[in-house]
Scaffold this motif. Structure first.
Motif, PDB file in Angstrom:
ATOM      1  N   GLY A  13      28.485  39.482  47.482  1.00  0.00           N
ATOM      2  CA  GLY A  13      27.043  39.838  47.239  1.00  0.00           C
ATOM      3  C   GLY A  13      26.704  39.755  45.893  1.00  0.00           C
ATOM      4  N   GLY A  14      26.358  40.820  45.171  1.00  0.00           N
ATOM      5  CA  GLY A  14      26.075  40.673  43.921  1.00  0.00           C
ATOM      6  C   GLY A  14      27.136  40.808  42.869  1.00  0.00           C
ATOM      7  N   LEU A  15      28.422  41.145  43.442  1.00  0.00           N
ATOM      8  CA  LEU A  15      29.480  41.543  42.702  1.00  0.00           C
ATOM      9  C   LEU A  15      30.365  40.443  42.379  1.00  0.00           C
ATOM     10  CD1 LEU A  15      31.266  44.190  41.854  1.00  0.00           C
ATOM     11  CD2 LEU A  15      32.550  43.430  43.747  1.00  0.00           C
ATOM     12  N   MET A  16      30.664  40.232  41.014  1.00  0.00           N
ATOM     13  CA  MET A  16      31.603  39.026  40.783  1.00  0.00           C
ATOM     14  C   MET A  16      33.239  39.821  40.591  1.00  0.00           C
ATOM     15  SD  MET A  16      29.935  36.391  40.483  1.00  0.00           S
ATOM     16  CE  MET A  16      30.648  35.204  39.434  1.00  0.00           C
ATOM     17  N   ALA A  17      33.737  39.282  41.710  1.00  0.00           N
ATOM     18  CA  ALA A  17      35.085  40.100  41.847  1.00  0.00           C
ATOM     19  C   ALA A  17      36.238  39.265  40.883  1.00  0.00           C
ATOM     20  CB  ALA A  17      35.858  40.005  43.265  1.00  0.00           C
ATOM     21  N   ASN A  18      35.942  37.810  40.702  1.00  0.00           N
ATOM     22  CA  ASN A  18      36.512  37.044  39.723  1.00  0.00           C
ATOM     23  C   ASN A  18      35.840  36.321  39.256  1.00  0.00           C
ATOM     24  OD1 ASN A  18      39.886  36.400  41.566  1.00  0.00           O
ATOM     25  ND2 ASN A  18      39.169  38.196  40.468  1.00  0.00           N
ATOM     26  N   GLU A  19      35.602  36.277  37.832  1.00  0.00           N
ATOM     27  CA  GLU A  19      34.828  35.466  37.220  1.00  0.00           C
ATOM     28  C   GLU A  19      35.406  34.716  35.992  1.00  0.00           C
ATOM     29  OE1 GLU A  19      31.574  37.973  35.519  1.00  0.00           O
ATOM     30  OE2 GLU A  19      30.314  36.117  35.107  1.00  0.00           O
ATOM     31  N   ASP A  20      35.422  33.199  36.519  1.00  0.00           N
ATOM     32  CA  ASP A  20      35.802  32.134  35.385  1.00  0.00           C
ATOM     33  C   ASP A  20      37.243  32.535  35.027  1.00  0.00           C
ATOM     34  OD1 ASP A  20      35.613  29.813  34.166  1.00  0.00           O
ATOM     35  OD2 ASP A  20      34.827  30.887  32.273  1.00  0.00           O
ATOM     36  N   VAL A  21      37.997  32.900  35.941  1.00  0.00           N
ATOM     37  CA  VAL A  21      39.576  33.389  35.730  1.00  0.00           C
ATOM     38  C   VAL A  21      40.607  32.250  35.801  1.00  0.00           C
ATOM     39  CG1 VAL A  21      41.524  34.711  36.559  1.00  0.00           C
ATOM     40  CG2 VAL A  21      39.191  35.591  36.657  1.00  0.00           C
ATOM     41  N   SER A  22      41.175  31.998  34.875  1.00  0.00           N
ATOM     42  CA  SER A  22      42.186  30.859  34.758  1.00  0.00           C
ATOM     43  C   SER A  22      43.607  31.567  34.616  1.00  0.00           C
ATOM     44  CB  SER A  22      42.127  29.618  33.881  1.00  0.00           C
ATOM     45  OG  SER A  22      40.700  29.040  34.068  1.00  0.00           O
ATOM     46  N   LEU A  23      44.594  31.086  35.496  1.00  0.00           N
ATOM     47  CA  LEU A  23      45.988  31.769  35.303  1.00  0.00           C
ATOM     48  C   LEU A  23      46.786  30.554  35.987  1.00  0.00           C
ATOM     49  CD1 LEU A  23      46.710  35.019  36.515  1.00  0.00           C
ATOM     50  CD2 LEU A  23      47.524  33.199  37.884  1.00  0.00           C
ATOM     51  N   ALA A  24      48.199  30.630  35.401  1.00  0.00           N
ATOM     52  CA  ALA A  24      49.109  29.778  36.029  1.00  0.00           C
ATOM     53  C   ALA A  24      50.610  30.442  36.121  1.00  0.00           C
ATOM     54  CB  ALA A  24      49.297  28.390  35.142  1.00  0.00           C
ATOM     55  N   VAL A  25      51.197  30.276  37.110  1.00  0.00           N
ATOM     56  CA  VAL A  25      52.616  30.943  37.097  1.00  0.00           C
ATOM     57  C   VAL A  25      53.718  29.697  37.162  1.00  0.00           C
ATOM     58  CG1 VAL A  25      54.078  32.432  38.495  1.00  0.00           C
ATOM     59  CG2 VAL A  25      51.683  32.468  38.859  1.00  0.00           C
ATOM     60  N   ALA A  26      54.538  29.712  36.464  1.00  0.00           N
ATOM     61  CA  ALA A  26      55.289  28.468  36.219  1.00  0.00           C
ATOM     62  C   ALA A  26      56.719  29.110  37.126  1.00  0.00           C
ATOM     63  CB  ALA A  26      55.816  28.352  34.836  1.00  0.00           C
TER      64      ALA A  26
END
Ligand SMILES: Nc1ncnc2c1ncn2[C@@H]1O[C@H](COP(=O)(O)OP(=O)(O)O)[C@@H](O)[C@H]1O
Ligand SMILES: [Mg+2]
Length: 239
Positions: A13-26
């Protein structure tokens, strides 16, 4: 070789649960994912395992674009996730619960039995091998859940609050089990956890979400003193 979220956004809806998230697991690392309730941690795990499709951004496994694929395709690629509730087969023994996963992957019965017992020993669960799953304590049940995940030979293992509800001695055993899994299969592990002492002693790196956005990422010692992290947690139980 990483499992990575790249500039991921998810909207409800109007809620950003994730916004422009970058993450990496090695491979071979334990990455902690922390943040206040509602920060978007579970949503990000859903994204990384194919249970949620990002509205923007992508998911990559060793460079391969996985965005939009089904959870089964993520599982097939070696991405294993656990859910809050462990579901074991209650009438099977603990050893059989682990063997099921190995046999399903094509291992013969006797080899699967040997392998299951070795895995249980690594996770300090050898004393439980012959018990039925219904006879386990809560902490043991959680760790048998980890043994089952290990039997799937994950390339990446995603754990959503595995220590929730555990007393500190059990949480400590769970921590040792997570490290044993990493050492045994060399997989990368992402763990959502609220217990800060546990996070700081378990994780190689820590990623912090707040309100759906990344507010910090770094080594445990850096995160501990990060002003933005302190602000995000102000007034909450974590310190
Ligand atoms: N399926 C959904 N539908 C609507 N809102 C959701 C859904 N899943 C999560 N949310 C909302 O997204 C935000 C982030 O949720 P979540 O990822 O579960 O946070 P966390 O795991 O960090 O507590 C919360 O505000 C939550 O209410
Ligand atoms: Mg959550």
């Amino acid at each position: 070789m990483d499992l990575a979220a790249e500039r991921v956004s998810v909207r409800f809806g109007g809620l950003m649960a994730n916004e422009d998230v970058s993450l990496a697991v090695a491979p071979g690392e334990v990455l902690g994912l922390i943040g206040p309730n509602g920060a978007g941690k579970t949503t990000l795990v859903n994204i990384l395992s194919g249970f949620q499709r990002p509205h923007a951004g992508s998911v990559r496994l060793a460079g391969r674009d996985m965005t939009g694929l089904k959870p089964a395709a993520f599982a097939q690629a070696g991405i294993v996730r656990t859910f809050q509730a462990v579901r074991l087969f209650p009438r099977l023994t603990v050893a059989e619960n682990v063997e099921v996963g190995l046999v399903a992957r094509g291992m013969r019965r006797t080899a699967a039995r040997r392998e299951a017992l070795a895995m249980l020993a690594d996770l300090e669960l050898q004393h439980c091998a012959a018990l039925t799953a219904s006879a386990l304590s809560y902490g043991e049940e959680r760790r048998v859940g980890l043994a089952r995940a290990l039997a799937l030979e994950p390339r990446f293992l995603l754990l959503d609050e595995p220590a929730a509800g555990l007393a500190s001695a059990e949480a400590e055993k769970l921590k040792r089990s997570i490290i044993a899994i990493r050492d045994r299969c060399g997989c990368g592990i992402l763990v959502i956890e609220h217990n800060m002492a546990l996070v700081m002693s378990l994780c190689d790196r820590v990623h912090v979400l707040g309100g759906g956005r990344t507010i910090a990422a770094g080594l445990p010692d850096e995160i501990r003193i990060d002003p933005a992290v302190r602000t995000a947690y102000l007034g909450s139980t974590a310190a």
